[in-house]
Design a protein around this motif. Sequence first.
Motif, PDB file in Angstrom:
ATOM      1  N   SER A   1    -127.922 -57.127  -1.000  1.00  0.00           N
ATOM      2  CA  SER A   1    -128.448 -56.738  -2.304  1.00  0.00           C
ATOM      3  C   SER A   1    -129.681 -57.573  -2.609  1.00  0.00           C
ATOM      4  O   SER A   1    -129.831 -58.697  -2.120  1.00  0.00           O
ATOM      5  N   TYR A   2    -130.571 -57.005  -3.416  1.00  0.00           N
ATOM      6  CA  TYR A   2    -131.742 -57.776  -3.847  1.00  0.00           C
ATOM      7  C   TYR A   2    -132.156 -57.336  -5.237  1.00  0.00           C
ATOM      8  O   TYR A   2    -131.757 -56.281  -5.728  1.00  0.00           O
ATOM      9  N   GLN A   3    -132.956 -58.187  -5.876  1.00  0.00           N
ATOM     10  CA  GLN A   3    -133.576 -57.817  -7.148  1.00  0.00           C
ATOM     11  C   GLN A   3    -135.013 -58.308  -7.177  1.00  0.00           C
ATOM     12  O   GLN A   3    -135.347 -59.358  -6.625  1.00  0.00           O
ATOM     13  N   VAL A   4    -135.857 -57.524  -7.835  1.00  0.00           N
ATOM     14  CA  VAL A   4    -137.276 -57.851  -8.026  1.00  0.00           C
ATOM     15  C   VAL A   4    -137.568 -57.757  -9.517  1.00  0.00           C
ATOM     16  O   VAL A   4    -137.177 -56.775 -10.168  1.00  0.00           O
ATOM     17  N   ASN A   5    -138.239 -58.759 -10.072  1.00  0.00           N
ATOM     18  CA  ASN A   5    -138.550 -58.785 -11.495  1.00  0.00           C
ATOM     19  C   ASN A   5    -140.045 -58.912 -11.714  1.00  0.00           C
ATOM     20  O   ASN A   5    -140.692 -59.812 -11.160  1.00  0.00           O
ATOM     21  N   LEU A   6    -140.596 -58.029 -12.532  1.00  0.00           N
ATOM     22  CA  LEU A   6    -142.022 -58.034 -12.859  1.00  0.00           C
ATOM     23  C   LEU A   6    -142.179 -58.096 -14.372  1.00  0.00           C
ATOM     24  O   LEU A   6    -141.476 -57.417 -15.111  1.00  0.00           O
ATOM     25  N   GLY A   7    -143.116 -58.924 -14.857  1.00  0.00           N
ATOM     26  CA  GLY A   7    -143.322 -59.030 -16.296  1.00  0.00           C
ATOM     27  C   GLY A   7    -144.718 -59.500 -16.646  1.00  0.00           C
ATOM     28  O   GLY A   7    -145.466 -59.973 -15.775  1.00  0.00           O
ATOM     29  N   GLY A   8    -145.062 -59.380 -17.921  1.00  0.00           N
ATOM     30  CA  GLY A   8    -146.426 -59.699 -18.346  1.00  0.00           C
ATOM     31  C   GLY A   8    -146.527 -60.777 -19.398  1.00  0.00           C
ATOM     32  O   GLY A   8    -147.601 -60.966 -19.981  1.00  0.00           O
ATOM     33  N   THR A   9    -145.436 -61.509 -19.668  1.00  0.00           N
ATOM     34  CA  THR A   9    -145.501 -62.577 -20.672  1.00  0.00           C
ATOM     35  C   THR A   9    -145.978 -63.880 -20.041  1.00  0.00           C
ATOM     36  O   THR A   9    -145.993 -64.044 -18.821  1.00  0.00           O
TER      37      THR A   9
ATOM     38  N   GLY B   1    -134.780 -69.729  -9.637  1.00  0.00           N
ATOM     39  CA  GLY B   1    -134.121 -68.961  -8.594  1.00  0.00           C
ATOM     40  C   GLY B   1    -132.653 -69.302  -8.479  1.00  0.00           C
ATOM     41  O   GLY B   1    -131.794 -68.424  -8.389  1.00  0.00           O
ATOM     42  N   GLN B   2    -132.328 -70.609  -8.501  1.00  0.00           N
ATOM     43  CA  GLN B   2    -130.941 -71.029  -8.428  1.00  0.00           C
ATOM     44  C   GLN B   2    -130.159 -70.559  -9.647  1.00  0.00           C
ATOM     45  O   GLN B   2    -128.996 -70.166  -9.545  1.00  0.00           O
ATOM     46  N   SER B   3    -130.797 -70.579 -10.812  1.00  0.00           N
ATOM     47  CA  SER B   3    -130.116 -70.152 -12.026  1.00  0.00           C
ATOM     48  C   SER B   3    -129.740 -68.678 -11.947  1.00  0.00           C
ATOM     49  O   SER B   3    -128.655 -68.275 -12.389  1.00  0.00           O
ATOM     50  N   LYS B   4    -130.614 -67.855 -11.392  1.00  0.00           N
ATOM     51  CA  LYS B   4    -130.291 -66.438 -11.235  1.00  0.00           C
ATOM     52  C   LYS B   4    -129.090 -66.260 -10.296  1.00  0.00           C
ATOM     53  O   LYS B   4    -128.211 -65.437 -10.538  1.00  0.00           O
ATOM     54  N   LEU B   5    -129.069 -67.031  -9.203  1.00  0.00           N
ATOM     55  CA  LEU B   5    -127.941 -66.938  -8.278  1.00  0.00           C
ATOM     56  C   LEU B   5    -126.647 -67.400  -8.949  1.00  0.00           C
ATOM     57  O   LEU B   5    -125.577 -66.847  -8.698  1.00  0.00           O
ATOM     58  N   ASN B   6    -126.750 -68.419  -9.818  1.00  0.00           N
ATOM     59  CA  ASN B   6    -125.572 -68.858 -10.570  1.00  0.00           C
ATOM     60  C   ASN B   6    -125.010 -67.708 -11.395  1.00  0.00           C
ATOM     61  O   ASN B   6    -123.798 -67.524 -11.507  1.00  0.00           O
ATOM     62  N   ALA B   7    -125.921 -66.940 -12.015  1.00  0.00           N
ATOM     63  CA  ALA B   7    -125.494 -65.840 -12.882  1.00  0.00           C
ATOM     64  C   ALA B   7    -124.847 -64.707 -12.094  1.00  0.00           C
ATOM     65  O   ALA B   7    -123.944 -64.030 -12.598  1.00  0.00           O
ATOM     66  N   LEU B   8    -125.301 -64.503 -10.845  1.00  0.00           N
ATOM     67  CA  LEU B   8    -124.782 -63.391 -10.044  1.00  0.00           C
ATOM     68  C   LEU B   8    -123.472 -63.740  -9.351  1.00  0.00           C
ATOM     69  O   LEU B   8    -122.687 -62.854  -9.016  1.00  0.00           O
ATOM     70  N   GLY B   9    -123.236 -65.019  -9.123  1.00  0.00           N
ATOM     71  CA  GLY B   9    -121.960 -65.445  -8.574  1.00  0.00           C
ATOM     72  C   GLY B   9    -121.760 -65.139  -7.111  1.00  0.00           C
ATOM     73  O   GLY B   9    -120.614 -65.095  -6.642  1.00  0.00           O
ATOM     74  N   THR B  10    -122.832 -64.901  -6.351  1.00  0.00           N
ATOM     75  CA  THR B  10    -122.717 -64.637  -4.919  1.00  0.00           C
ATOM     76  C   THR B  10    -123.998 -65.047  -4.220  1.00  0.00           C
ATOM     77  O   THR B  10    -125.079 -65.000  -4.810  1.00  0.00           O
TER      78      THR B  10
ATOM     79  N   ALA C   1    -136.133 -61.894  -5.174  1.00  0.00           N
ATOM     80  CA  ALA C   1    -137.543 -62.006  -4.805  1.00  0.00           C
ATOM     81  C   ALA C   1    -138.283 -62.857  -5.824  1.00  0.00           C
ATOM     82  O   ALA C   1    -137.873 -62.936  -6.991  1.00  0.00           O
ATOM     83  N   PRO C   2    -139.377 -63.520  -5.414  1.00  0.00           N
ATOM     84  CA  PRO C   2    -140.188 -64.277  -6.381  1.00  0.00           C
ATOM     85  C   PRO C   2    -140.645 -63.380  -7.531  1.00  0.00           C
ATOM     86  O   PRO C   2    -140.906 -62.183  -7.345  1.00  0.00           O
ATOM     87  N   LEU C   3    -140.702 -63.941  -8.726  1.00  0.00           N
ATOM     88  CA  LEU C   3    -141.129 -63.182  -9.893  1.00  0.00           C
ATOM     89  C   LEU C   3    -142.582 -62.728  -9.739  1.00  0.00           C
ATOM     90  O   LEU C   3    -143.407 -63.429  -9.155  1.00  0.00           O
ATOM     91  N   GLY C   4    -142.887 -61.571 -10.292  1.00  0.00           N
ATOM     92  CA  GLY C   4    -144.248 -61.053 -10.250  1.00  0.00           C
ATOM     93  C   GLY C   4    -144.858 -60.988 -11.641  1.00  0.00           C
ATOM     94  O   GLY C   4    -144.234 -60.443 -12.566  1.00  0.00           O
ATOM     95  N   TYR C   5    -146.047 -61.569 -11.813  1.00  0.00           N
ATOM     96  CA  TYR C   5    -146.725 -61.577 -13.115  1.00  0.00           C
ATOM     97  C   TYR C   5    -147.779 -60.480 -13.141  1.00  0.00           C
ATOM     98  O   TYR C   5    -148.742 -60.498 -12.364  1.00  0.00           O
ATOM     99  N   LEU C   6    -147.594 -59.493 -14.018  1.00  0.00           N
ATOM    100  CA  LEU C   6    -148.531 -58.381 -14.184  1.00  0.00           C
ATOM    101  C   LEU C   6    -148.919 -58.314 -15.659  1.00  0.00           C
ATOM    102  O   LEU C   6    -148.165 -57.796 -16.477  1.00  0.00           O
ATOM    103  N   PRO C   7    -150.083 -58.850 -16.036  1.00  0.00           N
ATOM    104  CA  PRO C   7    -150.451 -58.961 -17.458  1.00  0.00           C
ATOM    105  C   PRO C   7    -150.395 -57.649 -18.226  1.00  0.00           C
ATOM    106  O   PRO C   7    -150.100 -57.640 -19.421  1.00  0.00           O
ATOM    107  N   HIS C   8    -150.695 -56.521 -17.554  1.00  0.00           N
ATOM    108  CA  HIS C   8    -150.741 -55.250 -18.288  1.00  0.00           C
ATOM    109  C   HIS C   8    -149.369 -54.802 -18.779  1.00  0.00           C
ATOM    110  O   HIS C   8    -149.262 -53.938 -19.653  1.00  0.00           O
ATOM    111  N   LEU C   9    -148.294 -55.413 -18.267  1.00  0.00           N
ATOM    112  CA  LEU C   9    -146.958 -55.086 -18.762  1.00  0.00           C
ATOM    113  C   LEU C   9    -146.687 -55.702 -20.123  1.00  0.00           C
ATOM    114  O   LEU C   9    -145.734 -55.325 -20.804  1.00  0.00           O
TER     115      LEU C   9
END
Length: 309
Positions: free
Chosen positions: A192-200, A214-223, A229-237
């Motif tokens: 499984s994987y997740q990708v997060n993109l945001g503009g803040t 990154g570790q905190s996200k894994l703590n939340a998922l419990g596995t 994936a590394p976070l992506g910064y897209l200002p237009h979002l």
Amino acid sequence: MRVAVVGVGNNTSALVQGIAFYRATGSLVGIHRPEIAGLGVADVEVVAAFARSDGKVGRDLHEAIFVPPNNFPRLDVDLPPSGVLVRRGLVDSTEVERVAEALTGAEVLLYSAPSGRPDTARAYAEAALAAGVAFVNTTSDPVARDPSLLGRFTDAGLPLLGDDLASQFGTSVVHHALLRLLQERGVTLTSSYQVNLGGTEDFRNLVENPNTKGQSKLNALGTDQVQVAPLGYLPHLRSQKIAHINIEAQGWGGTAVSLDLRLKVHDPSGAAGVNIDLIRIAASALRAGRGGYPPEVASLLKSPPGTAI
């Protein structure tokens, strides 16, 4: 209920505007718990605010929350001057006493600054200890996970809530629920994987200073079978976040199960929807004389005490 906030960014903008919105309308849309220990959303009042941006320091809070790079949209609510001037935040740990003095009258200090500044987060926790107020750490920087610091809050009879809030309806919450559903239904996870993109600005900061996120996200998922994936910064979002979640699994007889999900939310709204509960729980624990970590907040946090740093 009187709260002081550290960080006058998008999350604080969403929180301040939202409190005014619910106070004016009486609406319950988007509210998880209308009351906590007798405290409603409209009962929360921001009495002090701290920021490091020259463009925000010295301004009224209701003006500062709209200063760029903040980009959370304006809600349909009237915001007259609050009478709370934004104070300059901590530059280093030598200023703990100055901040502690400014917390007079507050019950809770909400730390909503960008993640990636662990020394600053701990310095504000020290200020809360000195002032005798509860502390809520919404960042992935380890504060409540520091056994020594947690012990001092417990001994002082002061609540310490953290670390890293789990957004009201964000990637980690949705992803964790899907993984739990697979387990409950007997389907075997293979990857499984997740990708997060945001503009803040918080996204921009986390891209540049990922540190413990990154570790905190894994703590939340419990596995450890999930790749984040590394976070992506897209200002237009702007204040919106787009997340992609993929799950590959095997069902009966080893047959393939595949799921792809796209989630789009206003990230600061997700934070405010949880912060409003965290600060009311912190205040009620303080008033009841319950120091340390209140276990009832575990579902609202990614990395509570005892999880990895």
